[in-house]
Structure formats: C-alpha cells, structure tokens
Write a protein that holds these residues in place. Structure first.
Motif, PDB file in Angstrom:
ATOM      1  N   LYS A  40       0.830  -1.209   0.000  1.00  0.00           N
ATOM      2  CA  LYS A  40       0.000   0.000   0.000  1.00  0.00           C
ATOM      3  C   LYS A  40       0.862   1.257   0.000  1.00  0.00           C
ATOM      4  O   LYS A  40       0.624   2.186  -0.760  1.00  0.00           O
ATOM      5  CB  LYS A  40      -0.946   0.018   1.197  1.00  0.00           C
ATOM      6  N   THR A  42       3.897   1.515  -1.050  1.00  0.00           N
ATOM      7  CA  THR A  42       4.555   1.570  -2.355  1.00  0.00           C
ATOM      8  C   THR A  42       3.619   2.179  -3.389  1.00  0.00           C
ATOM      9  O   THR A  42       4.020   3.050  -4.167  1.00  0.00           O
ATOM     10  CB  THR A  42       5.001   0.159  -2.792  1.00  0.00           C
ATOM     11  N   ALA A  43       2.370   1.734  -3.378  1.00  0.00           N
ATOM     12  CA  ALA A  43       1.377   2.280  -4.316  1.00  0.00           C
ATOM     13  C   ALA A  43       1.202   3.775  -4.091  1.00  0.00           C
ATOM     14  O   ALA A  43       1.168   4.555  -5.051  1.00  0.00           O
ATOM     15  CB  ALA A  43       0.052   1.552  -4.155  1.00  0.00           C
ATOM     16  N   ASP A  44       1.107   4.192  -2.834  1.00  0.00           N
ATOM     17  CA  ASP A  44       0.945   5.616  -2.514  1.00  0.00           C
ATOM     18  C   ASP A  44       2.146   6.428  -3.000  1.00  0.00           C
ATOM     19  O   ASP A  44       1.983   7.503  -3.580  1.00  0.00           O
ATOM     20  CB  ASP A  44       0.764   5.821  -1.005  1.00  0.00           C
ATOM     21  N   VAL A  48       0.109   5.053  -7.855  1.00  0.00           N
ATOM     22  CA  VAL A  48      -0.670   4.063  -8.596  1.00  0.00           C
ATOM     23  C   VAL A  48      -1.572   3.325  -7.619  1.00  0.00           C
ATOM     24  O   VAL A  48      -1.474   3.498  -6.405  1.00  0.00           O
ATOM     25  CB  VAL A  48       0.248   3.065  -9.354  1.00  0.00           C
ATOM     26  N   SER A  49      -2.438   2.478  -8.153  1.00  0.00           N
ATOM     27  CA  SER A  49      -3.364   1.743  -7.286  1.00  0.00           C
ATOM     28  C   SER A  49      -2.654   0.578  -6.589  1.00  0.00           C
ATOM     29  O   SER A  49      -1.619   0.086  -7.055  1.00  0.00           O
ATOM     30  CB  SER A  49      -4.540   1.210  -8.097  1.00  0.00           C
ATOM     31  N   TYR A  50      -3.266   0.145  -5.502  1.00  0.00           N
ATOM     32  CA  TYR A  50      -2.747  -1.013  -4.775  1.00  0.00           C
ATOM     33  C   TYR A  50      -2.711  -2.235  -5.685  1.00  0.00           C
ATOM     34  O   TYR A  50      -1.735  -2.986  -5.684  1.00  0.00           O
ATOM     35  CB  TYR A  50      -3.617  -1.297  -3.537  1.00  0.00           C
ATOM     36  N   SER A  51      -3.771  -2.424  -6.477  1.00  0.00           N
ATOM     37  CA  SER A  51      -3.823  -3.606  -7.342  1.00  0.00           C
ATOM     38  C   SER A  51      -2.703  -3.597  -8.382  1.00  0.00           C
ATOM     39  O   SER A  51      -2.187  -4.653  -8.752  1.00  0.00           O
ATOM     40  CB  SER A  51      -5.190  -3.740  -8.013  1.00  0.00           C
ATOM     41  N   THR A  52      -2.296  -2.427  -8.835  1.00  0.00           N
ATOM     42  CA  THR A  52      -1.179  -2.342  -9.781  1.00  0.00           C
ATOM     43  C   THR A  52       0.110  -2.837  -9.132  1.00  0.00           C
ATOM     44  O   THR A  52       0.862  -3.619  -9.726  1.00  0.00           O
ATOM     45  CB  THR A  52      -0.996  -0.893 -10.279  1.00  0.00           C
ATOM     46  N   VAL A  53       0.357  -2.410  -7.904  1.00  0.00           N
ATOM     47  CA  VAL A  53       1.568  -2.849  -7.205  1.00  0.00           C
ATOM     48  C   VAL A  53       1.469  -4.325  -6.857  1.00  0.00           C
ATOM     49  O   VAL A  53       2.452  -5.065  -6.977  1.00  0.00           O
ATOM     50  CB  VAL A  53       1.824  -1.999  -5.937  1.00  0.00           C
ATOM     51  N   TYR A  54       0.280  -4.781  -6.473  1.00  0.00           N
ATOM     52  CA  TYR A  54       0.091  -6.197  -6.158  1.00  0.00           C
ATOM     53  C   TYR A  54       0.417  -7.053  -7.384  1.00  0.00           C
ATOM     54  O   TYR A  54       1.141  -8.039  -7.288  1.00  0.00           O
ATOM     55  CB  TYR A  54      -1.335  -6.461  -5.677  1.00  0.00           C
TER      56      TYR A  54
END
Length: 96
Positions: A40, A42-44, A48-54
């Motif tokens: 989370k 990292t996404a912030d 980008v979105s959390y799902s993108t980083v996931y």
C-alpha cells in the motif's frame, strides 16, 4: 534574509555550492523512503493503485520480500527495478 557580499568568483562558487547543498539536503530529507514498504505504501509513493503494485509484485524480479509475514517492497531495489525496465538510460545518458 541577510545580505551577502561576494567579491570573487571563488567566493560566489562556495556560496552557491553551500546553498545548493542545503536545498538538496532539505528535499532528500522530505522524500526519504523507508528501507521496506508495504504494498500500500509503495502504491501511494508511486501514485498508482494497490492492485497495480500487487500485480507487479508477482512479476519475476520485482523486489518484494515475504520474510516478515507479509509482502514488503525493498525501496532502493524498487528504484533500480523501475530504471532497468524504463528508457532511463536512453533519456538521461543520451550521447554518453
């Protein structure tokens, strides 16, 4: 703000170097990343979105560590991973 009188080019260079060093120090202190970040965070940080980083964390070579019970991204390796997958060298080292 105080007045500064510079009489030589060397004094001007020293003054400017000190001013730039102070400015860079302030910026790097504000943008200092922790060694490990949650997905989370990292996404912030990347905007980008959390799902993108996931999804990215599932890519082979993505700098994610599961040793602490949940996925943690290694921040300095993340920056290198992004550079290696982008045209960073083409843009910033053009002609060298």
């Amino acid at each position: 703000m105080s007045e500064v009188i510079v009489t030589t080019a060397t004094e001007l260079e020293k003054f400017l170097d000190a001013a730039v060093d102070r400015a860079v120090s302030k910026v790097t202190q504000k943008r200092q990343l922790p060694i490990l970040m949650t997905l989370k965070r990292t996404a912030d940080e990347l905007g980008v979105s959390y799902s993108t980083v996931y999804r990215a964390s599932k890519i082979r070579g993505f700098p994610v560590n599961h040793d602490f019970g949940h996925a943690m991204v290694v921040s300095d390796q993340l920056l290198e991973w992004i550079k290696s997958r982008s045209n960073y060298d083409l843009v910033y080292n053009f002609g060298s």
